[in-house]
Write an enzyme that holds these catalytic residues in place. Structure first.
Site, mmCIF file in Angstrom:
data_model
loop_
_atom_site.group_PDB
_atom_site.id
_atom_site.type_symbol
_atom_site.label_atom_id
_atom_site.label_comp_id
_atom_site.label_asym_id
_atom_site.label_seq_id
_atom_site.Cartn_x
_atom_site.Cartn_y
_atom_site.Cartn_z
ATOM 1 N N ASN A 98 15.727 -13.933 10.746
ATOM 2 C CA ASN A 98 15.795 -13.666 11.796
ATOM 3 C C ASN A 98 15.516 -15.518 12.452
ATOM 4 O O ASN A 98 14.070 -15.065 12.661
ATOM 5 C CB ASN A 98 15.695 -13.149 12.887
ATOM 6 C CG ASN A 98 16.536 -13.449 13.987
ATOM 7 O OD1 ASN A 98 16.859 -14.271 14.720
ATOM 8 N ND2 ASN A 98 16.823 -11.847 14.708
ATOM 9 N N ARG B 153 20.091 -14.643 10.622
ATOM 10 C CA ARG B 153 20.862 -14.822 11.642
ATOM 11 C C ARG B 153 21.183 -16.590 11.623
ATOM 12 O O ARG B 153 19.804 -16.738 12.177
ATOM 13 C CB ARG B 153 20.138 -14.509 12.774
ATOM 14 C CG ARG B 153 20.471 -13.824 14.105
ATOM 15 C CD ARG B 153 20.267 -13.583 14.902
ATOM 16 N NE ARG B 153 20.925 -13.186 16.113
ATOM 17 C CZ ARG B 153 20.265 -12.115 17.448
ATOM 18 N NH1 ARG B 153 18.955 -11.834 16.781
ATOM 19 N NH2 ARG B 153 20.938 -12.427 17.985
ATOM 20 N N HIS C 277 25.294 -12.845 20.145
ATOM 21 C CA HIS C 277 25.154 -11.310 20.421
ATOM 22 C C HIS C 277 27.204 -11.134 19.614
ATOM 23 O O HIS C 277 26.890 -9.775 19.892
ATOM 24 C CB HIS C 277 25.254 -10.849 21.896
ATOM 25 C CG HIS C 277 24.012 -11.522 22.754
ATOM 26 N ND1 HIS C 277 23.646 -10.945 23.635
ATOM 27 C CD2 HIS C 277 22.282 -11.451 22.219
ATOM 28 C CE1 HIS C 277 22.496 -11.341 24.551
ATOM 29 N NE2 HIS C 277 21.935 -11.958 23.642
ATOM 30 N N ARG D 94 16.304 -17.381 31.595
ATOM 31 C CA ARG D 94 17.843 -17.890 32.277
ATOM 32 C C ARG D 94 18.423 -17.761 33.327
ATOM 33 O O ARG D 94 18.567 -16.493 33.359
ATOM 34 C CB ARG D 94 18.608 -17.970 31.111
ATOM 35 C CG ARG D 94 17.679 -18.211 29.647
ATOM 36 C CD ARG D 94 18.885 -18.130 28.459
ATOM 37 N NE ARG D 94 17.638 -17.699 27.440
ATOM 38 C CZ ARG D 94 18.522 -16.415 25.869
ATOM 39 N NH1 ARG D 94 20.010 -16.438 25.867
ATOM 40 N NH2 ARG D 94 17.786 -16.425 25.279
ATOM 41 N N GLU E 100 21.599 -5.720 14.391
ATOM 42 C CA GLU E 100 22.091 -7.258 14.209
ATOM 43 C C GLU E 100 21.895 -7.111 12.865
ATOM 44 O O GLU E 100 22.552 -8.042 11.498
ATOM 45 C CB GLU E 100 21.236 -7.919 15.133
ATOM 46 C CG GLU E 100 22.036 -8.248 16.591
ATOM 47 C CD GLU E 100 20.776 -7.716 17.740
ATOM 48 O OE1 GLU E 100 19.925 -7.262 17.013
ATOM 49 O OE2 GLU E 100 21.591 -8.821 18.143
#
Ligand code: ADP
Length: 384
Positions: free
Chosen positions: A14, A87, A175, A234, A370
């Protein structure tokens, strides 16, 4: 620590803008080891099991080679690896399913770089570095956008002329690897595939997704992972004219930095982006930031419930979703109108099952997985 002597380990990478995280799974998808390098560029540090040490890693290639050396030192020989899975944040309009990393796939990921400038170029750098270091190791790319390829066009498109959509100005959603893992886990927990699932992935980045019979039909993130819910740093949804004014007053880079790095919980609270730290603070700005987070999660949830015309289950994942009983309780309380209920003691324990026996809508906590989703997809592709 030993990898699988039959040569079946999977390395999952990742890669972020200044970090690489890695997890090794054996062929039965049991986690063997995890580690990573942070601070690539300057003051890089390596973590591997209990080991923590500074490393020289001016770029992602150097970080990856330090990581592979550390894996070998822990008994995970490169020859024991069957496949590496990456990923990849953005697959653009053409890459949805996991794909063997070929020159054509690399070119397509490069073509999507303007859509994810902080991520895709680093993914490519890691793929190229890994190919140099272990030329025979097959590599597979898994896309965070892929799960949302099922979203109907009416939910994908902004109300803009077609040339904008063709240029990639449309909603993608992110996601996706987390949501794909959650669907599979919920099916086994609930004893079957549920029709209408509202899923919240609440971490530093946060989104929610309407999942109809296992497929995404709407999600809160859009063109980029900045849209939708209030997040750690964010801003979430904001009027485009407000963005234009910020860009006029502060310059494009100033506006980008504000909206992505200094907004959200951090912007509201005076600098705290971490939910646990906010919960420990009694200052009114911290309380307001948490209220903003849960209020907007509920507002967006209403829109998602409408997109799938009903609700059977609510699921929480991600660092906040898995650990914050306070945030879950506030969001679930706000959804009582939709038939949601939960048991306070189960919620306080972060139990997988939050609802009581007579609940008409079920509620769950499911850890994000994930890396395991990527490992499974990578193994499936090389075994096919
Ligand atoms: P990322 O999106 O970077 O992968 P995570 O999924 O790890 O992040 O989520 C990080 C968030 O989870 C942080 O805001 C952190 O404070 C929050 N979190 C972790 N543990 C708890 C806890 N026990 N209570 C409240 N928030 C928590």
């Amino acid at each position: 620590m030993m990898g699988d002597p039959a040569g079946g380990d999977v390395l999952v990478l990742n890669v972020g803008s200044s970090s690489i995280k890695c997890v090794v799974f054996d062929a039965a998808l049991h986690e063997v080891l995890r580690g990573g390098v942070d601070g690539i560029g300057h003051h890089a540090a390596l973590r591997m099991g209990a080991l923590r040490q500074p490393v020289t890693a001016p770029d992602h290639g150097a970080a990856l080679s330090a990581l592979l050396k550390a894996l070998e030192a822990q008994g995970i020989a490169m020859t024991s690896l069957r496949v590496a899975g990456h990923r990849v944040v953005h697959g653009g309009p053409n890459l949805a399913a996991p794909a063997r990393v070929t020159p054509a796939v690399r070119a397509e990921i490069a073509r999507c770089a303007p859509l994810a400038p902080l991520h895709n170029p680093h993914n490519l750098a890691a793929m190229e570095a890994l190919a140099r270091l272990t030329p025979d190791l097959p590599q597979v790319a898994c896309f965070d956008t892929g799960f949302h390829a099922s979203i109907p066009e009416v939910a994908q498109r902004y109300a803009l002329p077609p040339d904008c959509a063709e240029a990639g100005i449309r909603r993608f959603g992110f996601h996706g690897l987390s949501y794909a893992g959650l669907v599979a886990r919920l099916e086994s927990l609930a004893g079957g595939l549920l029709d209408r699932v509202l899923a919240f992935h609440l971490g530093n980045g946060a989104s929610a997704c309407a999942i109809l019979r296992g497929q995404s039909v709407a999600t809160t993130m859009g063109y980029s992972p900045t849209d939708g819910l209030t997040m750690g740093t964010r801003c979430g949804s904001i009027d485009p004219n407000a963005v234009l004014r910020l860009a006029e007053e502060r310059g494009v880079e100033g506006a980008r930095d504000l909206l992505n790095n200094r907004a959200g919980l951090a912007g509201l609270s005076g600098g705290i982006s971490d939910m646990r730290a906010l919960e420990e603070s009694a200052c009114p700005e911290a309380v307001f930031a948490i209220d903003h987070f849960t209020y907007w999660a509920g507002r967006h949830a209403g829109s998602l419930i409408s997109a799938m015309e009903g609700l059977e289950a609510v699921v929480f994942t991600g660092g906040i979703g898995e650990n914050s009983a306070r945030v879950r309780a506030a969001i679930l309380d706000g959804l009582r109108w939709a038939g949601v209920s939960f048991e306070a003691d189960r919620n306080a324990r972060n139990a997988p099952r939050l609802h009581g026996d007579d609940a008409s809508v079920t509620a769950w906590v499911i850890p994000a997985e994930e890396e395991r989703v990527i490992a499974r997809a990578a193994l499936d592709l090389v075994q096919a």
